[in-house]
Design an enzyme around this catalytic site. Structure first.
Site, PDB file in Angstrom:
ATOM      1  N   LYS A  97       6.317  -6.433   7.208  1.00  0.00           N
ATOM      2  CA  LYS A  97       6.113  -6.075   8.619  1.00  0.00           C
ATOM      3  C   LYS A  97       5.698  -7.342   9.354  1.00  0.00           C
ATOM      4  CE  LYS A  97       1.261  -4.735   8.377  1.00  0.00           C
ATOM      5  NZ  LYS A  97       0.257  -3.736   8.683  1.00  0.00           N
TER       6      LYS A  97
ATOM      7  N   CYS B  71       0.792  -1.234   0.000  1.00  0.00           N
ATOM      8  CA  CYS B  71       0.000   0.000   0.000  1.00  0.00           C
ATOM      9  C   CYS B  71       0.824   1.284   0.000  1.00  0.00           C
ATOM     10  CB  CYS B  71      -0.961  -0.005   1.182  1.00  0.00           C
ATOM     11  SG  CYS B  71      -2.227  -1.261   0.977  1.00  0.00           S
TER      12      CYS B  71
ATOM     13  N   ARG C 280       5.446  -7.877  -0.602  1.00  0.00           N
ATOM     14  CA  ARG C 280       5.433  -6.886  -1.669  1.00  0.00           C
ATOM     15  C   ARG C 280       6.208  -5.644  -1.212  1.00  0.00           C
ATOM     16  NH1 ARG C 280      -0.947  -7.168  -3.281  1.00  0.00           N
ATOM     17  NH2 ARG C 280      -1.140  -7.703  -1.088  1.00  0.00           N
TER      18      ARG C 280
END
Ligand SMILES: NC(=O)c1ccc[n+]([C@@H]2O[C@H](COP(=O)([O-])OP(=O)(O)OC[C@H]3O[C@@H](n4cnc5c(N)ncnc54)[C@H](O)[C@@H]3O)[C@@H](O)[C@H]2O)c1
Length: 449
Positions: free
Chosen positions: A327, A266, A334
């Site tokens: 994370k 994102c 990605r």
């Protein structure tokens, strides 16, 4: 209520499972046959805490099913959610191909009133494009049907997606039709029991809200990373600075952790897409450009520290890597900083022994078998015979390791910590050479005269 969700990725699948969990009948449509087959068997293609259980439970209850047949999807739900990917195009703008393919499928099969709800992150104006696509496809068929297009961006975080969806901070609905606003309110009511969390606005503002949120969070991170790099040069410790500024309630502690750059599906793409769409409007967005550039450089910082330590002689070294996912609590790699680091290490002739609690299969899928890449079965195993450890993801299990054991396994007690998990003074006591991010004096630069 009956819902159809196009796209069974992180957002679509979580959305489907959570709506089914509160009693709706959900049909998820995906073009990936392999994914659909897995999901039909109750197997989740992604790692997300709590997802497996809800998936199996709601399939068994008959409230959740999967198909690759778009016609069946359009027939099923009053609500047609679009939750397909919007990856970056070659120039960094959002690739709208998948969203528009869903719009076309809806146009091809719609025969009665439908509310098309866009959950994908899309540039301002996309609802109009979706509307136009459905209308044009209907016209080409010589058919007519009523529909509304609503923007309902998603704010869930991977790793906590189910909890975020079940207890959202806010639900943004962009609509020009008050009636669809009311219907969405009813649909989301089970998730907003203790107080109303729905913010209804016009479609364009809703579309921009999603980009604004991600760009703001990315800005906080890039700001801290820039200051961390400065802290190293002026001999300050960014972790102390972080506490010092986070205590100001106007700033707060969240999203001001310095590190080796943000990744994921994102932030990088959304900051880029927002900046590119500003350009489309002939508007220069220098702050967004800077956020992106700082992050791109920050992903190289760990490799630079490694290279500097070895005076450029990285060839033949073996680096243990803790963390592959972008994370903790996700298997998503990605744009992960681990990828930039591994690729730089390989290019410089080093070997990598990596471990991640859940993203190993993803690393294998991306990089396959290669002689300079070992996927270790545990954090300890990754260290065996390695020349140094690099930490890229702040998984809980890396926070309090057995330092004596680590020293025994590494050929040299050397740690490059991209997430500032440890106290440099404490590690020094254990005899480690320790490089963090922004922890003073690791780049010795004297004050200019
Ligand atoms: N991942 C996140 O944390 C997150 C959070 C908020 C918003 N978003 C946004 O949500 C959207 C989806 O993200 P994601 O991470 O779930 O993506 P993803 O890549 O995990 O999943 C997308 C899915 O859509 C499917 N698909 C593609 N074309 C299709 C079509 N025509 N019909 C049906 N299915 C189709 C793909 O096969 C894939 O399974 C993106 O716009 C993203 O920016 C993502």
């Amino acid at each position: 209520m009956r819902l159809t969700i196009f796209g069974s990725g992180y957002v679509g699948l979580v959305t489907g499972v959570c709506f089914a969990e509160v009693g709706n009948h959900v049909l998820c449509v995906d073009v990936d046959e392999r994914k659909v087959a897995m999901l039909k068997r109750g197997e989740s293609p992604i790692y997300e805490p709590g997802l497996d259980e809800l998936l199996k439970k709601n399939i068994a209850a008959g409230r959740l099913s999967f198909t690759s047949d778009a016609a069946e999807g359009v027939k099923h739900g009053l609500f047609q959610f679009i939750a397909v990917g919007t990856p970056p195009d070659e120039d960094g703008s959002a690739d709208m191909r998948y969203v528009l393919a869903v719009a076309e499928a809806i146009g091809q099969h719609i025969s009665e009133y439908r509310i098309v709800v866009d959950k994908s992150t899309v540039p301002v104006g996309t609802a109009d494009r979706v509307k136009a696509k459905i209308a044009a496809t209907l016209r080409a068929r010589g058919a007519a049907a009523e529909f509304d297009v609503v923007s309902n961006p998603e704010f869930l975080k991977e790793g906590a997606a189910i909890a975020d969806f079940m207890k959202p901070d806010r639900i943004i609905v962009g609509t020009d039709n008050p009636r669809t606003g009311e219907l969405l309110k009813a649909l989301y009511d089970p998730f907003t029991r203790n107080h109303d969390r729905m913010i209804v606005m016009d479609v364009r503002s809703a579309e921009l809200t999603k980009y604004a949120a991600n760009a703001m969070l990315a800005t906080k991170i890039s700001f801290m990373n820039e200051l961390a790099n400065l802290a190293e040069r002026v001999g300050a410790d960014i972790e102390k600075v972080r506490r010092g500024i986070g205590s100001d309630p106007r700033i707060g502690y969240q999203f001001i952790y310095p590190g080796c750059g943000y990744g994921g599906s994102c932030f990088p793409k959304d900051v880029q897409a927002l900046e590119r769409s500003a350009r489309d409007y002939k508007f220069d967005a220098p702050l967004l450009q800077a956020v992106e550039n700082v992050n791109r450089k920050q992903k190289e910082v760990l490799f630079q520290k490694i290279s500097r330590h070895y005076a450029g002689e990285v060839r033949g070294k073996t680096i243990a890597l803790w963390g592959l996912a972008f994370k903790p609590n996700t298997d998503d790699m990605r744009e992960a900083p681990s990828r930039s680091l591994m690729e730089s290490l390989w290019q410089a002739g080093a070997k990598v022994r990596a471990y991640d609690p859940v993203a190993m299969h993803e690393a294998k899928r991306i990089y396959g078998d290669r002689p300079d890449f070992v996927l270790a079965k545990s954090a300890d195993e990754a260290l065996a015979g390695a020349d140094a450890l690099a930490i890229v993801t702040e998984w809980q299990e890396f926070r309090s390791p057995d330092f004596d054991g680590m020293r025994a396994k590494l050929t040299q007690p050397l740690i490059f910590d991209g997430r500032n998990l440890y106290d440099p003074a404490f590690l020094k006591q254990f005899g480690f050479i320790y490089y963090g991010i922004g922890r003073g004096a690791s780049v010795a630069v004297s004050i200019p005269a």
